[in-house]
Design a protein around this motif. Structure first.
Motif, PDB file in Angstrom:
ATOM      1  N   GLU A  63      -7.667   7.150   7.325  1.00  0.00           N
ATOM      2  CA  GLU A  63      -8.806   7.804   6.684  1.00  0.00           C
ATOM      3  C   GLU A  63      -9.473   6.870   5.673  1.00  0.00           C
ATOM      4  O   GLU A  63     -10.694   6.744   5.636  1.00  0.00           O
ATOM      5  N   CYS A  64      -8.662   6.198   4.877  1.00  0.00           N
ATOM      6  CA  CYS A  64      -9.185   5.260   3.884  1.00  0.00           C
ATOM      7  C   CYS A  64      -9.944   4.125   4.574  1.00  0.00           C
ATOM      8  O   CYS A  64     -11.058   3.780   4.184  1.00  0.00           O
ATOM      9  N   CYS A  72       0.860  -1.178   0.000  1.00  0.00           N
ATOM     10  CA  CYS A  72       0.000   0.000   0.000  1.00  0.00           C
ATOM     11  C   CYS A  72       0.895   1.226   0.000  1.00  0.00           C
ATOM     12  O   CYS A  72       1.871   1.288   0.755  1.00  0.00           O
ATOM     13  N   LEU A 110      -0.127   4.242   0.800  1.00  0.00           N
ATOM     14  CA  LEU A 110      -0.574   5.204   1.805  1.00  0.00           C
ATOM     15  C   LEU A 110       0.162   4.960   3.118  1.00  0.00           C
ATOM     16  O   LEU A 110       0.576   3.849   3.414  1.00  0.00           O
ATOM     17  N   HIS A 111       0.260   6.016   3.914  1.00  0.00           N
ATOM     18  CA  HIS A 111       0.940   5.904   5.202  1.00  0.00           C
ATOM     19  C   HIS A 111       0.129   6.613   6.278  1.00  0.00           C
ATOM     20  O   HIS A 111      -0.591   7.565   5.994  1.00  0.00           O
ATOM     21  N   CYS A 124      -3.719   3.113  -4.588  1.00  0.00           N
ATOM     22  CA  CYS A 124      -2.739   2.829  -3.538  1.00  0.00           C
ATOM     23  C   CYS A 124      -2.494   1.331  -3.329  1.00  0.00           C
ATOM     24  O   CYS A 124      -1.446   0.954  -2.812  1.00  0.00           O
ATOM     25  N   GLU A 166      -8.892   3.145  -4.110  1.00  0.00           N
ATOM     26  CA  GLU A 166      -8.136   2.029  -3.537  1.00  0.00           C
ATOM     27  C   GLU A 166      -7.156   1.453  -4.562  1.00  0.00           C
ATOM     28  O   GLU A 166      -6.052   1.043  -4.222  1.00  0.00           O
ATOM     29  N   ASP A 170      -1.910   8.581   8.636  1.00  0.00           N
ATOM     30  CA  ASP A 170      -3.258   9.161   8.639  1.00  0.00           C
ATOM     31  C   ASP A 170      -4.018   8.843   7.360  1.00  0.00           C
ATOM     32  O   ASP A 170      -5.243   8.698   7.400  1.00  0.00           O
ATOM     33  N   GLU A 171      -3.327   8.763   6.235  1.00  0.00           N
ATOM     34  CA  GLU A 171      -3.989   8.441   4.969  1.00  0.00           C
ATOM     35  C   GLU A 171      -4.604   7.046   5.025  1.00  0.00           C
ATOM     36  O   GLU A 171      -5.743   6.853   4.590  1.00  0.00           O
ATOM     37  N   GLN A 172      -3.865   6.090   5.561  1.00  0.00           N
ATOM     38  CA  GLN A 172      -4.392   4.729   5.701  1.00  0.00           C
ATOM     39  C   GLN A 172      -5.593   4.704   6.632  1.00  0.00           C
ATOM     40  O   GLN A 172      -6.595   4.057   6.350  1.00  0.00           O
TER      41      GLN A 172
END
Length: 116
Positions: A33-34, A24, A26-27, A79, A76, A29-31
């Motif tokens: 939030e998703c 993935c 994303l890291h 990422c 999705e 906070d992004e993860q």
């Protein structure tokens, strides 16, 4: 003239996504939030079924929910290209199928876990 059905083979780009590295992009906070967005939508599922390489989730039909699910699935893919999403629209249901390679089974379970 009789209709003959043959096994469905994944499209070239679908197979390419399934062969993508299980990672993935994303890291932090992004993860989070998703994952929160998925939890919100998955809470509206009326049924969930485990399938050989993923999950099949059934939702009430409606253009608003269908649009939100499609938009989130498309995001999705940006990422986590190893996930494969399929949608089926029926008169009274929207079916979302999520598939992942065996090496991503834990990620599939974590992101699409049953909600309480």
């Amino acid at each position: 003239m009789p209709l003959t059905l043959s096994p469905v083979r994944p499209a070239a780009d679908e197979q390419a996504g399934r062969d993508a590295p299980v990672a993935c992009t994303l890291h932090g906070d992004e993860q989070a939030e998703c994952a929160g967005q998925w939890r919100e939508l998955l809470g509206q599922a009326v049924s969930r079924e485990e399938i050989a390489d993923g999950l099949r989730l059934t939702f009430p039909s409606g253009p608003g929910l269908a649009g939100r699910l499609a938009a989130l699935a498309a995001a999705e893919q940006d990422c986590c290209a190893f996930f494969a999403f399929g949608f089926e629209l029926a008169a009274n249901a929207l079916v979302l199928t999520v598939r992942a390679p065996q090496s991503a089974a834990v990620l599939l379970a974590d992101l699409f876990a049953a909600t309480a």
